[in-house]
Design an enzyme around this catalytic site. Sequence first.
Site, short mmCIF file in Angstrom:
data_model
loop_
_atom_site.label_atom_id
_atom_site.label_comp_id
_atom_site.label_asym_id
_atom_site.label_seq_id
_atom_site.Cartn_x
_atom_site.Cartn_y
_atom_site.Cartn_z
N TYR A 147 3.12 38.97 -30.87
CA TYR A 147 3.64 38.47 -32.15
C TYR A 147 4.58 37.29 -31.95
O TYR A 147 4.43 36.26 -32.62
CB TYR A 147 4.32 39.60 -32.92
CG TYR A 147 4.78 39.19 -34.31
CD1 TYR A 147 3.88 39.12 -35.37
CD2 TYR A 147 6.11 38.86 -34.55
CE1 TYR A 147 4.29 38.73 -36.64
CE2 TYR A 147 6.53 38.48 -35.81
CZ TYR A 147 5.63 38.42 -36.85
OH TYR A 147 6.04 38.02 -38.10
N GLU A 154 2.50 29.11 -34.28
CA GLU A 154 2.32 28.72 -35.68
C GLU A 154 3.40 27.73 -36.12
O GLU A 154 3.10 26.67 -36.68
CB GLU A 154 2.36 29.95 -36.58
CG GLU A 154 1.16 30.88 -36.43
CD GLU A 154 1.28 32.12 -37.30
OE1 GLU A 154 1.74 32.00 -38.45
OE2 GLU A 154 0.94 33.23 -36.83
#
Length: 225
Positions: A147, A154
């Site tokens: 994650y 991102e």
Amino acid sequence: MAESSSLLRRLYLSLYNWALFIGWFQVLYLALKTLNESGPQHVYSAVQRPLLIAQSAAGLEILHGLVGLVRSPITATLPQISSRLFLIWGILWSFAETQSHALVSSLVISWSITEIIRYSFYGMKEALGSQPSWLQWLRYSTFLLLYPIGISSEVGLIYLALPYIKNSEKYCIRMPNAWNFSFDYFYFSIICLVIYVPGSPHMYQYMLGQRKKVLSKSKSKSKGD
């Protein structure tokens, strides 16, 4: 009637999850193969089609939550799916300048490993009614590393795209116009970037809570057996 409806639901969800498993497995295979043979600058071009298909198909999970096909809360599903769709369509697909960056590799690999585990977990649950304990552990543990890698990738790609977004003025709506409305994609992207600041820790905390609950329950069940 209820039994028939339940069977159709399980059949649909089983097919859906295994189809997405295959899609993400293809993404991972192509990403690793291209990374090894040609380097990170070619990874996006190799995975573009299966990546767009697999991640866009994940948008159905929002509908699944809304109509009650799954128990996953829409408050957790919606922001995650929306941010990923923004990334693949609004950033990578829209601005080719970002496609050769090394962050694409870390993004694609972290996403695909996560989704291969997740879809196989739910696929086995729907098809067989259960899943092996090691797969459950992977489902609720690999995010601890993947994650942060995915979110960092991102954020990095959105940030890298900002100059190109600003210079191109793509997707911007300027006044005057018939709707008397203006929209600046550059500032919209900045807002999306800012949302990651409170959103990412909140989502991470949510997943930590889910991990603790599920693995504790599994541990208690094992002791009971």
